[in-house]
Design an enzyme around this catalytic site. Structure first.
Site, PDB file in Angstrom:
ATOM      1  N   CYS A 480       0.813  -1.217   0.000  1.00 12.84           N
ATOM      2  CA  CYS A 480       0.000   0.000   0.000  1.00 12.84           C
ATOM      3  C   CYS A 480       0.852   1.276   0.000  1.00 12.84           C
ATOM      4  CB  CYS A 480      -0.991   0.000   1.153  1.00 12.84           C
ATOM      5  SG  CYS A 480      -0.281  -0.348   2.769  1.00 12.84           S
ATOM      6  N   ASP A 604      -7.767   5.243  -1.363  1.00  9.83           N
ATOM      7  CA  ASP A 604      -7.335   4.005  -0.726  1.00  9.83           C
ATOM      8  C   ASP A 604      -6.570   3.113  -1.700  1.00  9.83           C
ATOM      9  OD1 ASP A 604      -7.061   1.694   0.773  1.00  9.83           O
ATOM     10  OD2 ASP A 604      -9.058   1.850   1.660  1.00  9.83           O
ATOM     11  N   HIS A 606      -5.649   0.139  -1.227  1.00 10.47           N
ATOM     12  CA  HIS A 606      -5.924  -1.275  -0.974  1.00 10.47           C
ATOM     13  C   HIS A 606      -6.960  -1.855  -1.934  1.00 10.47           C
ATOM     14  CE1 HIS A 606      -4.502   0.466   2.879  1.00 10.47           C
ATOM     15  NE2 HIS A 606      -3.814  -0.668   2.974  1.00 10.47           N
TER      16      HIS A 606
END
Length: 653
Positions: A480, A604, A606
């Protein structure tokens, strides 16, 4: 008296004409426009003394010849000063313009000294500009021009009537030069250059003309022009344009640039140099001659009389020209492309000559269209120097000075160069990288967070969305922070602070090993990295410094909103937030200074799905997050410390 010269038409805005700083500026026009149409101004930056009105004509002509596309030329001069004698100052401007035009004129502009020239005077104490024109080959007689027209849509004026013509020509010059006799070496280099120029005008040379536009359904088949068809005798400004409604026949002179331009364009399409019609010209030189008698290859031996060195010089010529769409291809090649190639050969020869017996400069031509300038320019850069090295910075700084560009934005770096291979479609919202498309600016269109009385501060500029599993690479569970770093570097690329490719995970790891932060075994591992490592990589690869903000727990992050808002307002770069085993990219904050209520715009990394904008937004992978949501759930971990990486926008050209 002046014929048909009663009006000056200004395509560049009044702001660009009336600068508050005293000095001399060259007025740029085109032989394809009505006389006395000013498209831009170039500042005079070389002087023979400290006086602002004493130009070094030789240096100015060398710079402008390299910068200015064929199809544009100097039509006058502007003096910005305090004066009570407007007419005398206008004579001085005309004199200086005439001197420069003599040095700039070539075979395409023979007789240019006979044309009328503009002399303009701008008063430092007001926005007033007075225009005059010469009535003869010098400034002995001038007349005032009282009619000044500002064009409402200058881009349309230029690009609906004109197009770009580009020619790339790689050249290799093998030379055997005497080591102990630099003057003879330079003479040999000069003869080799003259031989190349002669080949460009050789009757056996062939020029292939084809459209660069992607819409092949409207583009014409390539056209072949032979050296015997070219015409070097007529002056460009005297050429009669071949209009579309003119009778067509089989003569090569009736094939025009418009035959290689798109006929039906979308009315909503933005008209600019970046999406202008572009024509490609390729040079084909006949290396062999037909012979009626067969002959065996013959090798001859010529011993060097003195100590000599064999060198091969590589020229990568890249010429861009502007032409009226009704200009015939014959004249486009004869009067624009070939003189443009010759000019660039001389420019590169001048740069290489002092280094024939040493390390040769690696020269490359780039074409730019910086904001505020209506037409492209061409810049030859020395690639032996990195873009952040002082010598290259000084070259760009002088270009910013000449063009009136700000000194705190990198507008003329390699990454800013016009890309003629890109899809010319303003509706494309993805960025191409290594053969794939990435979503860009996914936060646009997301409503505010609902913070009552909050002020929104957002990332400035564009970025690519990098997340798990992109490029067929499985980094789920550990990558990440790498993905957040890739998003940050994409921001610097898209804002043209760098031309490097967004690095892969392995390249990021390699950088950390090279600076000694990690052991060699780190390369190829699945080890996490954090804000500190990201700052090292940004410094090494981009020369970018970063601030690190430390927060003892997720509960304290709202206390940093005022500082984060200031970052987005002043720096505008994406922020990486790292805490525990998670990393996010922060794109903005909404903050009410009175109540302290705030929200964070999180991108994000992820996410593991396809690059579908709707799916990403609906799934909350890009959206506003409150530290504590309406259900009392904490977004940031309360028992973990956080490090925030705040990259600083470089203040550089």
């Amino acid at each position: 008296m002046i014929a048909d010269n009663s009006t000056v038409t200004l395509l560049c805005s009044k702001l660009l004409i009336t600068r508050t700083e005293a000095g001399l500026r060259w007025l740029i026009g085109s032989p394809f426009f009505p006389k006395f149409t000013v498209i831009s101004t170039f500042r005079c930056i070389h002087h023979t003394s400290n006086a602002a009105l004493s130009p070094d004509y030789l240096k100015e002509s060398e710079d402008i010849r390299a910068l200015l596309l064929k199809g544009f030329h100097v039509i006058g001069a502007l003096i910005v000063t305090k004066t009570s004698d407007l007419e005398q100052t206008a004579r001085e401007a005309i004199n200086r313009a005439c001197e420069l035009r003599k040095l700039l004129s070539d075979e395409t502009e023979a007789g240019v000294e006979k044309e009328a020239v503009i002399g303009a005077v701008a008063d430092l104490d007001s926005d007033d500009v007075k225009f005059f024109a010469s009535t003869s080959s010098n400034s002995a007689g001038i007349e005032s021009i009282n009619s000044v027209v500002y064009e409402d849509n200058p881009d349309k004026f230029i690009w609906e009537r004109g197009c770009l013509i580009r020619c790339r020509l790689p050249i290799k010059l093998p030379l055997c030069v005497p080591v102990d006799n630099p003057p003879d070496a330079e003479k040999m280099f000069l003869r080799a250059n003259e031989a190349v120029i002669a080949q460009l005008k050789d009757p056996r040379a062939v020029y292939m003309v084809e459209s660069c536009n992607r819409d092949s359904s409207e583009a014409s088949a390539p056209s072949i022009l032979r050296g015997t068809e070219l015409d070097f005798n007529v002056i460009l400004s005297d050429i009669k344009l071949v209009h579309n409604d003119a009778p067509q026949d089989s003569s090569a002179k009736t094939i025009t640039c418009s035959d290689f331009c798109l006929k039906g364009k979308s009315a909503s399409k933005v008209i600019s140099a970046e999406n202008a019609d572009t024509i490609q010209v390729s040079v084909l030189l006949n290396r062999s001659q037909k012979s009626l008698k067969p002959a065996a290859p013959v090798a001859e031996y010529f011993p060097a009389l003195d100590k000599a060195k064999f060198v091969v010089l590589d020229f990568e010529l890249d010429v861009l020209c502007y032409a009226d769409k009704d200009l015939s291809l014959i004249y486009a090649v004869s009067k624009l492309i070939i003189p443009g190639l010759i000019n660039q050969i001389y420019t590169m020869k001048k740069a290489i000559s002092p280094y024939l017996l040493a390390q040769h400069p690696q020269l490359h031509s780039y074409h730019f269209n910086p904001p505020g300038l209506l037409h492209p320019i061409t810049v030859v850069y020395e690639l032996n120097y990195g873009e952040t090295e002082l010598k290259q910075v000084e070259v760009r700084r002088s270009l910013h000075l000449r063009l009136g560009l700000p000194y705190d934005r990198p507008l003329l770096r390699v990454a800013n160069a016009l890309d003629f291979s890109m899809v010319k479609d303003s509706s494309v919202v993805k960025s191409r990288r290594k053969g794939s498309f990435l979503l860009k600016d996914v936060h646009i269109g997301i409503p505010s967070s609902g913070v009552s009385g909050g002020v929104v501060s957002l990332v400035q500029g564009s970025y690519d969305y990098h997340h798990y599993l992109q490029d067929g690479f499985d980094d789920s569970g550990w990558g990440c922070a790498y993905r957040s770093l890739q998003t940050i570097i994409s921001w610097f690329r898209l804002q043209h602070y760098t031309a490097i490719e967004v690095p892969s995970h392995r390249e990021i790891q390699q950088s950390l090993v090279e600076i000694g932060d990690k052991e060699p075994s780190f390369i190829g591992s699945r080890d996490w990295i954090g804000a500190i490592e990201l700052s090292f990589v940004l410094d090494k690869l981009l020369g970018v410094t970063s601030k690190i903000m430390n927060v003892r727990s997720g509960a304290e992050l709202p206390e940093k909103c005022r500082e984060l808002a200031l970052h987005f307002e002043t720096q505008g770069t994406p922020i990486m937030i790292g805490g525990g085993v998670l990393a996010y990219t922060l794109l903005g904050v909404e903050y009410n200074e009175g109540s302290g209520d705030c929200a964070f715009l999180i991108l994000d990394p992820h996410y593991t799905g396809n690059d579908e904008h709707k799916k990403i937004i609906n799934g909350g992978w890009c959206g506003w997050k409150k530290a504590v949501d309406s259900k009392g759930k904490n977004f940031f971990l309360q028992d973990k410390f956080y490090n925030l990486l705040l990259p600083q926008r470089p203040n550089m050209v």
